[in-house]
Design an enzyme around this catalytic site. Structure first.
Site, PDB file in Angstrom:
ATOM      1  N   PRO A 120      -5.009   1.195  -1.479  1.00  0.00           N
ATOM      2  CA  PRO A 120      -5.316   2.577  -1.852  1.00  0.00           C
ATOM      3  C   PRO A 120      -4.133   3.221  -2.582  1.00  0.00           C
ATOM      4  O   PRO A 120      -2.974   2.980  -2.203  1.00  0.00           O
ATOM      5  CB  PRO A 120      -5.535   3.281  -0.510  1.00  0.00           C
ATOM      6  CG  PRO A 120      -5.642   2.216   0.509  1.00  0.00           C
ATOM      7  CD  PRO A 120      -4.940   1.016  -0.026  1.00  0.00           C
ATOM      8  N   GLY A 126       2.507   0.804  -3.011  1.00  0.00           N
ATOM      9  CA  GLY A 126       2.825   0.102  -4.266  1.00  0.00           C
ATOM     10  C   GLY A 126       1.608  -0.343  -5.053  1.00  0.00           C
ATOM     11  O   GLY A 126       1.622  -1.402  -5.685  1.00  0.00           O
ATOM     12  N   ALA A 129       2.121  -0.761  -9.011  1.00  0.00           N
ATOM     13  CA  ALA A 129       2.894  -1.947  -9.391  1.00  0.00           C
ATOM     14  C   ALA A 129       2.045  -3.210  -9.234  1.00  0.00           C
ATOM     15  O   ALA A 129       2.053  -4.086 -10.105  1.00  0.00           O
ATOM     16  CB  ALA A 129       4.153  -2.058  -8.545  1.00  0.00           C
ATOM     17  N   ALA A 130       1.294  -3.294  -8.144  1.00  0.00           N
ATOM     18  CA  ALA A 130       0.449  -4.486  -7.935  1.00  0.00           C
ATOM     19  C   ALA A 130      -0.604  -4.580  -9.031  1.00  0.00           C
ATOM     20  O   ALA A 130      -0.879  -5.677  -9.546  1.00  0.00           O
ATOM     21  CB  ALA A 130      -0.210  -4.416  -6.563  1.00  0.00           C
ATOM     22  N   ASP A 171       8.999  -1.733  -6.173  1.00  0.00           N
ATOM     23  CA  ASP A 171       7.571  -2.071  -6.070  1.00  0.00           C
ATOM     24  C   ASP A 171       7.192  -3.245  -6.973  1.00  0.00           C
ATOM     25  O   ASP A 171       6.510  -4.175  -6.542  1.00  0.00           O
ATOM     26  CB  ASP A 171       6.699  -0.852  -6.417  1.00  0.00           C
ATOM     27  CG  ASP A 171       6.765   0.224  -5.354  1.00  0.00           C
ATOM     28  OD1 ASP A 171       7.660   0.152  -4.493  1.00  0.00           O
ATOM     29  OD2 ASP A 171       5.921   1.143  -5.384  1.00  0.00           O
TER      30      ASP A 171
HETATM   31  O1  PMV Z   1       6.497   6.545  -1.681  1.00  0.00           O
HETATM   32  P1  PMV Z   1       6.997   5.172  -1.753  1.00  0.00           P
HETATM   33  O2  PMV Z   1       6.503   4.288  -0.676  1.00  0.00           O
HETATM   34  O3  PMV Z   1       6.889   4.534  -3.089  1.00  0.00           O
HETATM   35  O4  PMV Z   1       8.539   5.183  -1.374  1.00  0.00           O
HETATM   36  C1  PMV Z   1       9.504   6.007  -1.907  1.00  0.00           C
HETATM   37  C2  PMV Z   1      10.814   5.558  -1.362  1.00  0.00           C
HETATM   38  C3  PMV Z   1      11.954   6.541  -1.609  1.00  0.00           C
HETATM   39  O5  PMV Z   1      13.110   5.920  -1.084  1.00  0.00           O
HETATM   40  C4  PMV Z   1      11.707   7.826  -0.858  1.00  0.00           C
HETATM   41  C5  PMV Z   1      12.156   6.843  -3.086  1.00  0.00           C
HETATM   42  C6  PMV Z   1      12.675   5.698  -3.932  1.00  0.00           C
HETATM   43  O6  PMV Z   1      12.586   5.811  -5.174  1.00  0.00           O
HETATM   44  O7  PMV Z   1      13.219   4.713  -3.408  1.00  0.00           O
END
Ligand code: PMV
Length: 340
Positions: A120, A126, A129-130, A171
């Site tokens: 989702p 991610g 990216a996938a 990701d």
């Molecule tokens: O929202 P997500 O799961 O893509 O994670 C972001 C992770 C952070 O550390 C908050 C931001 C980043 O760019 O690493």
């Protein structure tokens, strides 16, 4: 990538340790999960570059199985909706990928790209990216281009930049190479962990959130009280380094414990949410060795670590009884791969 096969899949990800502190140069540990995007490319029957997108996810019951259909418009640099079902704007990364691959290829074939995702969007797993990695692999194979994993990852990163502005690259890297990656200051290293009985339960809180909002929230807190927030970020960084050793030793008990500690620090950082905290507590009551929010926080998903499949399965059922969608993943799933 094998240019004779044209169906590829690529995984989503969860951050096991180090979200937010990674933005400030501390390490993070990320693993590929068993939710994947599959992409198949066939010859277009309409002699137009076509894109069909569908989703089916056990983590989000409100995602409809409806297929969205688009055609490529090179004058306006977009994929146009083909019908009223497809009015939802399409991710511009697809146009970037299609244009890039078609320009690299000498083939005159006209592709129809079929993307189907179990991941989702908008909950930190991610998905974009996938989708990019699977599409790049499948489309380049169909168009007769052999991309190395490194080239594929590089192009997926460019696509991620279109969607997310300045992404860390975590990701696309995990989706391309899979496994568990230790990331620090733009360098990734694959962690070769021993075979251990470990399962991660991923629970969707159902709360949509924006990564940008929570990254900005931390930045503002840091500005206001540098000493306090810097020390929280440092603690998360130290804990992530210890978690790396625990993973390498296969010490899953300790890993669970560190996850819970990481969650408490994320609460102190101000990026949790009462529902996320309730869900992490519930996971521990249901037998998890430790639990935390994963990703930017404020919503999205929580994860719980289990050493027993039956317990993990029971936790999923309990979550479903409370109207939360949940899935089990093992650690270190495979990166981009050919599908039959
Ligand atoms: O929202 P997500 O799961 O893509 O994670 C972001 C992770 C952070 O550390 C908050 C931001 C980043 O760019 O690493």
């Amino acid at each position: 990538m094998d240019a004779k096969k044209t169906i590829f899949s690529a995984p989503g990800k969860i951050i096991l340790f180090g979200e937010h502190s990674v933005v400030y140069g501390h390490p993070a540990i990320v693993t590929a999960i068993n939710l994947r995007t599959k992409c198949r490319v066939t010859e277009s029957l309409q002699n137009k570059v076509q894109l069909s997108i569908s989703s089916e996810s056990s983590l989000n019951s409100s995602l409809t199985a409806l297929k969205r259909e688009y055609t490529m418009n090179k004058e306006q640099n977009v994929f146009f909706a083909q019908d009223s079902n497809s009015e939802q704007p399409v991710n511009p990364a697809y146009y970037f990928i299609a244009e890039k691959v078609l320009n690299l290829s000498a083939s005159k074939k006209c592709p129809h790209i079929h993307v189907n995702s179990e991941i989702p969007p908008g909950i930190g797993l991610g998905s974009s990216a996938a989708n990019s990695v699977a599409t790049l692999a499948s489309l380049s194979a169909f168009m007769g281009i052999e991309l190395s994993l490194e080239e594929l990852n590089g192009l997926a990163y460019e696509a991620e930049k279109i969607v997310h502005g300045r992404p860390s690259g975590v990701d696309n890297t995990i989706s391309t190479y899979g496994g568990i990656q230790f990331y620090k200051e733009k360098k990734f290293s694959q962690l070769n962990i021993p075979k251990i009985s470990s399962y991660v339960v991923i629970v969707n809180s159902g709360i949509q959130r924006s990564t940008k909002t929570y990254v900005e929230k931390v930045a503002k807190s840091l500005e206001k009280d540098t000493t306090k927030y810097q020390s929280i970020l440092e603690e998360i960084g130290n804990l992530t380094t210890i978690a790396k050793s625990s993973l390498m030793e296969g010490n899953i008990q300790k890993l669970g414990n560190l996850m819970t500690q990481n969650h408490l620090l994320l609460e102190d950082l101000g990026v949790s949410h009462p529902i996320l905290t309730d869900l992490t507590n519930l996971l521990v009551q249901l037998g998890s060795l430790g639990s935390k929010l994963t990703g930017a926080g404020g919503g999205g998903c929580v994860i719980g670590l289990f050493d027993n499949y039956q317990k993990a399965n029971r936790a999923i059922e309990e979550m479903k009884n409370r109207d939360f969608q949940a899935v089990i993943s093992s650690l270190a799933e495979r990166g981009v791969q050919v599908e039959q």
